[in-house]
Design a protein around this motif. Sequence first.
Motif, PDB file in Angstrom:
ATOM      1  N   SER A   1      13.559 -14.384  -6.407  1.00  0.00           N
ATOM      2  CA  SER A   1      12.737 -13.223  -6.706  1.00  0.00           C
ATOM      3  C   SER A   1      11.268 -13.628  -6.738  1.00  0.00           C
ATOM      4  O   SER A   1      10.927 -14.817  -6.768  1.00  0.00           O
ATOM      5  N   GLY A   2      10.401 -12.639  -6.741  1.00  0.00           N
ATOM      6  CA  GLY A   2       8.970 -12.901  -6.777  1.00  0.00           C
ATOM      7  C   GLY A   2       8.216 -11.732  -7.388  1.00  0.00           C
ATOM      8  O   GLY A   2       8.788 -10.679  -7.674  1.00  0.00           O
ATOM      9  N   VAL A   3       6.911 -11.942  -7.578  1.00  0.00           N
ATOM     10  CA  VAL A   3       6.022 -10.931  -8.143  1.00  0.00           C
ATOM     11  C   VAL A   3       4.868 -10.723  -7.174  1.00  0.00           C
ATOM     12  O   VAL A   3       4.200 -11.687  -6.766  1.00  0.00           O
ATOM     13  N   ILE A   4       4.619  -9.476  -6.788  1.00  0.00           N
ATOM     14  CA  ILE A   4       3.470  -9.140  -5.946  1.00  0.00           C
ATOM     15  C   ILE A   4       2.246  -9.075  -6.847  1.00  0.00           C
ATOM     16  O   ILE A   4       2.093  -8.157  -7.653  1.00  0.00           O
ATOM     17  N   LEU A   5       1.373 -10.072  -6.725  1.00  0.00           N
ATOM     18  CA  LEU A   5       0.171 -10.119  -7.554  1.00  0.00           C
ATOM     19  C   LEU A   5      -0.891  -9.157  -7.057  1.00  0.00           C
ATOM     20  O   LEU A   5      -1.641  -8.568  -7.840  1.00  0.00           O
ATOM     21  N   SER A   6      -0.970  -9.005  -5.744  1.00  0.00           N
ATOM     22  CA  SER A   6      -1.960  -8.124  -5.130  1.00  0.00           C
ATOM     23  C   SER A   6      -1.452  -7.712  -3.763  1.00  0.00           C
ATOM     24  O   SER A   6      -0.835  -8.517  -3.057  1.00  0.00           O
ATOM     25  N   ARG A   7      -1.696  -6.471  -3.376  1.00  0.00           N
ATOM     26  CA  ARG A   7      -1.290  -6.004  -2.053  1.00  0.00           C
ATOM     27  C   ARG A   7      -2.416  -6.126  -1.037  1.00  0.00           C
ATOM     28  O   ARG A   7      -2.178  -6.025   0.158  1.00  0.00           O
ATOM     29  N   SER A   8      -3.650  -6.285  -1.489  1.00  0.00           N
ATOM     30  CA  SER A   8      -4.770  -6.440  -0.576  1.00  0.00           C
ATOM     31  C   SER A   8      -5.765  -7.432  -1.167  1.00  0.00           C
ATOM     32  O   SER A   8      -6.577  -7.057  -2.016  1.00  0.00           O
ATOM     33  N   PRO A   9      -5.677  -8.721  -0.802  1.00  0.00           N
ATOM     34  CA  PRO A   9      -4.721  -9.301   0.158  1.00  0.00           C
ATOM     35  C   PRO A   9      -3.323  -9.418  -0.442  1.00  0.00           C
ATOM     36  O   PRO A   9      -3.164  -9.350  -1.658  1.00  0.00           O
ATOM     37  N   GLY A  10      -2.338  -9.593   0.414  1.00  0.00           N
ATOM     38  CA  GLY A  10      -0.966  -9.696  -0.056  1.00  0.00           C
ATOM     39  C   GLY A  10      -0.686 -11.069  -0.645  1.00  0.00           C
ATOM     40  O   GLY A  10      -0.476 -12.045   0.084  1.00  0.00           O
ATOM     41  N   LEU A  11      -0.699 -11.153  -1.962  1.00  0.00           N
ATOM     42  CA  LEU A  11      -0.436 -12.408  -2.657  1.00  0.00           C
ATOM     43  C   LEU A  11       0.832 -12.269  -3.492  1.00  0.00           C
ATOM     44  O   LEU A  11       0.984 -11.280  -4.229  1.00  0.00           O
TER      45      LEU A  11
ATOM     46  N   ALA B   1       1.806  -0.290   6.972  1.00  0.00           N
ATOM     47  CA  ALA B   1       1.564   0.589   5.825  1.00  0.00           C
ATOM     48  C   ALA B   1       0.497   0.043   4.892  1.00  0.00           C
ATOM     49  O   ALA B   1       0.179   0.681   3.895  1.00  0.00           O
ATOM     50  N   ALA B   2      -0.108  -1.108   5.212  1.00  0.00           N
ATOM     51  CA  ALA B   2      -1.044  -1.725   4.291  1.00  0.00           C
ATOM     52  C   ALA B   2      -2.249  -0.842   4.031  1.00  0.00           C
ATOM     53  O   ALA B   2      -2.708  -0.694   2.899  1.00  0.00           O
ATOM     54  N   ALA B   3      -2.802  -0.220   5.108  1.00  0.00           N
ATOM     55  CA  ALA B   3      -3.988   0.612   4.922  1.00  0.00           C
ATOM     56  C   ALA B   3      -3.691   1.820   4.042  1.00  0.00           C
ATOM     57  O   ALA B   3      -4.482   2.204   3.182  1.00  0.00           O
ATOM     58  N   GLU B   4      -2.505   2.460   4.242  1.00  0.00           N
ATOM     59  CA  GLU B   4      -2.152   3.618   3.432  1.00  0.00           C
ATOM     60  C   GLU B   4      -1.912   3.216   1.990  1.00  0.00           C
ATOM     61  O   GLU B   4      -2.259   3.945   1.066  1.00  0.00           O
ATOM     62  N   GLU B   5      -1.302   2.048   1.769  1.00  0.00           N
ATOM     63  CA  GLU B   5      -1.068   1.585   0.413  1.00  0.00           C
ATOM     64  C   GLU B   5      -2.389   1.389  -0.315  1.00  0.00           C
ATOM     65  O   GLU B   5      -2.547   1.773  -1.472  1.00  0.00           O
ATOM     66  N   ASP B   6      -3.377   0.798   0.369  1.00  0.00           N
ATOM     67  CA  ASP B   6      -4.678   0.582  -0.254  1.00  0.00           C
ATOM     68  C   ASP B   6      -5.355   1.910  -0.544  1.00  0.00           C
ATOM     69  O   ASP B   6      -6.015   2.081  -1.556  1.00  0.00           O
ATOM     70  N   ALA B   7      -5.198   2.889   0.363  1.00  0.00           N
ATOM     71  CA  ALA B   7      -5.850   4.173   0.172  1.00  0.00           C
ATOM     72  C   ALA B   7      -5.337   4.892  -1.060  1.00  0.00           C
ATOM     73  O   ALA B   7      -6.046   5.675  -1.679  1.00  0.00           O
ATOM     74  N   GLU B   8      -4.096   4.653  -1.441  1.00  0.00           N
ATOM     75  CA  GLU B   8      -3.533   5.329  -2.594  1.00  0.00           C
ATOM     76  C   GLU B   8      -3.509   4.438  -3.831  1.00  0.00           C
ATOM     77  O   GLU B   8      -2.773   4.673  -4.774  1.00  0.00           O
ATOM     78  N   GLY B   9      -4.334   3.396  -3.828  1.00  0.00           N
ATOM     79  CA  GLY B   9      -4.472   2.562  -5.011  1.00  0.00           C
ATOM     80  C   GLY B   9      -3.413   1.510  -5.167  1.00  0.00           C
ATOM     81  O   GLY B   9      -3.305   0.893  -6.216  1.00  0.00           O
ATOM     82  N   ARG B  10      -2.638   1.235  -4.118  1.00  0.00           N
ATOM     83  CA  ARG B  10      -1.575   0.237  -4.228  1.00  0.00           C
ATOM     84  C   ARG B  10      -2.106  -1.181  -4.081  1.00  0.00           C
ATOM     85  O   ARG B  10      -1.367  -2.134  -4.214  1.00  0.00           O
ATOM     86  N   GLY B  11      -3.407  -1.327  -3.739  1.00  0.00           N
ATOM     87  CA  GLY B  11      -3.943  -2.659  -3.569  1.00  0.00           C
ATOM     88  C   GLY B  11      -4.325  -3.309  -4.882  1.00  0.00           C
ATOM     89  O   GLY B  11      -4.707  -4.470  -4.914  1.00  0.00           O
ATOM     90  N   ALA B  12      -4.260  -2.575  -5.981  1.00  0.00           N
ATOM     91  CA  ALA B  12      -4.656  -3.121  -7.271  1.00  0.00           C
ATOM     92  C   ALA B  12      -3.707  -4.219  -7.710  1.00  0.00           C
ATOM     93  O   ALA B  12      -2.537  -4.232  -7.359  1.00  0.00           O
ATOM     94  N   THR B  13      -4.250  -5.154  -8.470  1.00  0.00           N
ATOM     95  CA  THR B  13      -3.446  -6.255  -8.968  1.00  0.00           C
ATOM     96  C   THR B  13      -2.688  -5.842 -10.222  1.00  0.00           C
ATOM     97  O   THR B  13      -3.005  -4.845 -10.862  1.00  0.00           O
ATOM     98  N   VAL B  14      -1.691  -6.629 -10.567  1.00  0.00           N
ATOM     99  CA  VAL B  14      -0.968  -6.394 -11.811  1.00  0.00           C
ATOM    100  C   VAL B  14      -1.836  -6.859 -12.978  1.00  0.00           C
ATOM    101  O   VAL B  14      -2.760  -7.658 -12.816  1.00  0.00           O
ATOM    102  N   ALA B  15      -1.548  -6.352 -14.155  1.00  0.00           N
ATOM    103  CA  ALA B  15      -2.219  -6.817 -15.368  1.00  0.00           C
ATOM    104  C   ALA B  15      -1.453  -8.006 -15.924  1.00  0.00           C
ATOM    105  O   ALA B  15      -0.229  -8.068 -15.832  1.00  0.00           O
ATOM    106  N   VAL B  16      -2.166  -8.967 -16.498  1.00  0.00           N
ATOM    107  CA  VAL B  16      -1.559 -10.184 -17.030  1.00  0.00           C
ATOM    108  C   VAL B  16      -1.908 -10.313 -18.505  1.00  0.00           C
ATOM    109  O   VAL B  16      -3.080 -10.253 -18.886  1.00  0.00           O
ATOM    110  N   ALA B  17      -0.893 -10.482 -19.345  1.00  0.00           N
ATOM    111  CA  ALA B  17      -1.107 -10.650 -20.782  1.00  0.00           C
ATOM    112  C   ALA B  17      -1.546 -12.080 -21.075  1.00  0.00           C
ATOM    113  O   ALA B  17      -0.968 -13.025 -20.533  1.00  0.00           O
ATOM    114  N   PRO B  18      -2.557 -12.272 -21.913  1.00  0.00           N
ATOM    115  CA  PRO B  18      -2.985 -13.636 -22.258  1.00  0.00           C
ATOM    116  C   PRO B  18      -1.882 -14.401 -22.984  1.00  0.00           C
ATOM    117  O   PRO B  18      -1.006 -13.815 -23.624  1.00  0.00           O
TER     118      PRO B  18
END
Length: 395
Positions: A35-45, A195-212
């Motif tokens: 399994s994995g975690v998508i940290l960011s969709r733009s760029p895809g990390l 679909a990368a451009a459409e994902e970014d247009a709808e705010g899907r490029g944002a990164t996840v939040a990380v708890a300290p």
Amino acid sequence: MGRQWGPAMRAAEQAGCVVRASRAGLPEAGSWSCSGVILSRSPGLVLCHGGIFTPFLRAGSGALTAAGATFLPGDSCNDDLRLRVQWGPTAASPAGRSERGRPGLCTPQCAGPEPSPPARPRGGPLQPPRPAELLLLLSCPAFRAHFARLFGGQAAEQWRFASGAPDDEASQEEEEDQLRALGWFALLRVQPGEAAAEEDAEGRGATVAVAPLGAVPKGAQLLACGSPFGAFCPDIFLNTLSRGVLSNSVGPLLLTDARCLPGTEGSGVFVAWPPGALVALVAAPLCWKAGEWVGLTLLCAAAPLLRAARAALVCLRPGSEVLAAQLPPEVGAPRSLPLQDPELPWAAAAVLVECGTVWGSGVAVAPRLVVTCRHVAPREAARVLVRSAIPNLRG
């Protein structure tokens, strides 16, 4: 799961993915997945577990335990390594909008010769797997140090962190590889799709939040989102949810009773507030002690792991400061919870009782008086040892 978990569930499912590693042109050699975690969709990390890369390391798994090794460049693996990353439908994707509520399709791995019955309705078909490159392998030094202190030495003979049961026929080499890779993770960059451009247009490029680190108190509720059995039949197993609590912690090494299965290594563990904040990644989904299954999952805190990733990127890849800045930042501490008080009565009353090779829990009901099960401390025992965080409860 309750109304408070709604935003966290959506964030966890948007961040969940499965990673498959295979050899180019050698389908008969099999594949490895986690399994994995998508940290960011733009760029895809993507951040996933490092265990699936041990068969591809040029220097073998011994490179993971070399003195001072905290990260390895992507070219530490053979050139025939091929990576694919797959995740579920997003609201931004055309498939996700048009196929909402229609059944998904089973992957070839679990499709039989005859047509299978329709699967239960899903939010559209899965995104096709996308190729990815390995940027680096990394570990959290503090996690590895605590793991070695807790489970190293003679204790290693009683503990088993392999995915299978103690009587499974796994070679000693495979078990050693699993232990060496237990504290290692991998940072990947996914090639963009249509679909990368459409994902970014709808705010899907944002990164996840990380708890300290340390912001989530012991006893806080956690939500694990991973894919049991890795890349096997992701239309059924992808982003399976499991609830539990933060059972205990020592630095970045965390324990939870959320039920995780083999293949969920590298999956994300989240809290309800801030909505869907990433707390940790699954390091080992199952563990065994003295031949008995222990229902705890071993986690590595996400915050120090991402700090190590930023430092490694800048060190290994000159000019990668921009890429390192795309890794998700840490957010504020979750709102105060009733379990945050370290002086809770149940925290002081819980003790560990050891009688030779027999061990169990107990409750300190009075000074120097502990109640436990009879089979934990049999009458014929010559010595009983009681351990607690409170010094005057030790016996």
